[in-house]
Design an enzyme around this catalytic site. Sequence first.
Site: not given
Length: 396
Positions: A295, A346
């Site tokens: 991430y 995202y």
Amino acid sequence: MSDRSLRGRVAVAGVGETAYYRHSQAPEPEFVMCLKAILAACEDAGIDPRDIDGFASFSDDRNDPMALAAAIGIHELRFSNMQWGGGGGGVAGALANASAAIVGGLADCVVVHRALAQGQFGRFGQGVQLPGVPREFALSLPYGQMSPAQFFAPMVNRFMHEHGIGQEALRAIAMTSYHHAQANPRAVMYGKPLTEEKYDESRWIAEPFHLFDCCQENDGAAAIILVSAERARDMRQTPAFVLGAAMGSSHRAPSSPASSFAIPDLGTSQFKPVARRLYAMAQLGPGDVDVVQCYENFTGGVLMSLIEHGFFKPEEAMDFLRLENLVAPTGKLPLNTSGGNLAECYMHGLGLQIEAVRQIRGQSTSQVPDVHVSLAVGGPMSPPVSTILYGSEAAL
């Protein structure tokens, strides 16, 4: 193997996504996109959507399980769960919670979902919009520390300073994500390659973060369906088995980035104890991992996360974090092979989880050969953080 383990007992049966959009550009409401992603995951798995009996999410997702259950027309709701924490720190935790529900007999078919329509509800990446200064922000907001980049930059600066790590390491991480996005038509940054010059000349957001060190802000939805390992073996797709999962933080982690000044270890992604528990459950080590989806809220979080997951030592970062070591299919450690949060989408990290599954299935647009173990790391520096390992049948 202990009975108190997820290893090999649950598998991903289906994954689904909507199209991804720049923030505020989604043409449909958030709830509609969430439903579409769930239905796409059901189609991928080859299951009747009405057989879903559990929902799990994270990051204060607004899509209420009762509303989802009614809209889908499920037979019975047996489990619903929300992982605490903002951003994507809880993305792998939501998958761990869903897996635990299946192992514990609370549910048989659980969907993990995340949806965002920022034009409908407001942007996540804006500075704090408050009429006053809450006590937890008393030593940050008055001094201009208002947005996520400004909160996290000091942590990364501290770490880079202590270990002599240069900007080139962050640049390599950013360029890796953009490189892989050029092979992925789903990626928002598809057709928009990043060069060293473009990175270096981009504006500072909060040093050491240039523009391209920062995740996108997107609209869309994603969903992952989990079932028991036995059931997954008879379903449409190659199963991606959960080998291990862990969540939590290190000692005295901040309750929010604004309170990070009080912690004894500022330069950390919070994965030091969490990664140890992950590998212990999976009965594996970093040398067993074939591909990583980490991430990227910011590239500095990836830097610290890879180190805290044991892939290299801090003093090795400048040699290891080079583009040729990180790109599929030939890199030493292929990283963020869909384009990640920086260049695909995202969706608070759920897209990275889907890409980890696709690597196990052999369906990635930047496929790594012979993947048997795939790591997907949740949002670093946003405790409680979480992390998960997926594996093929051969990894069990």
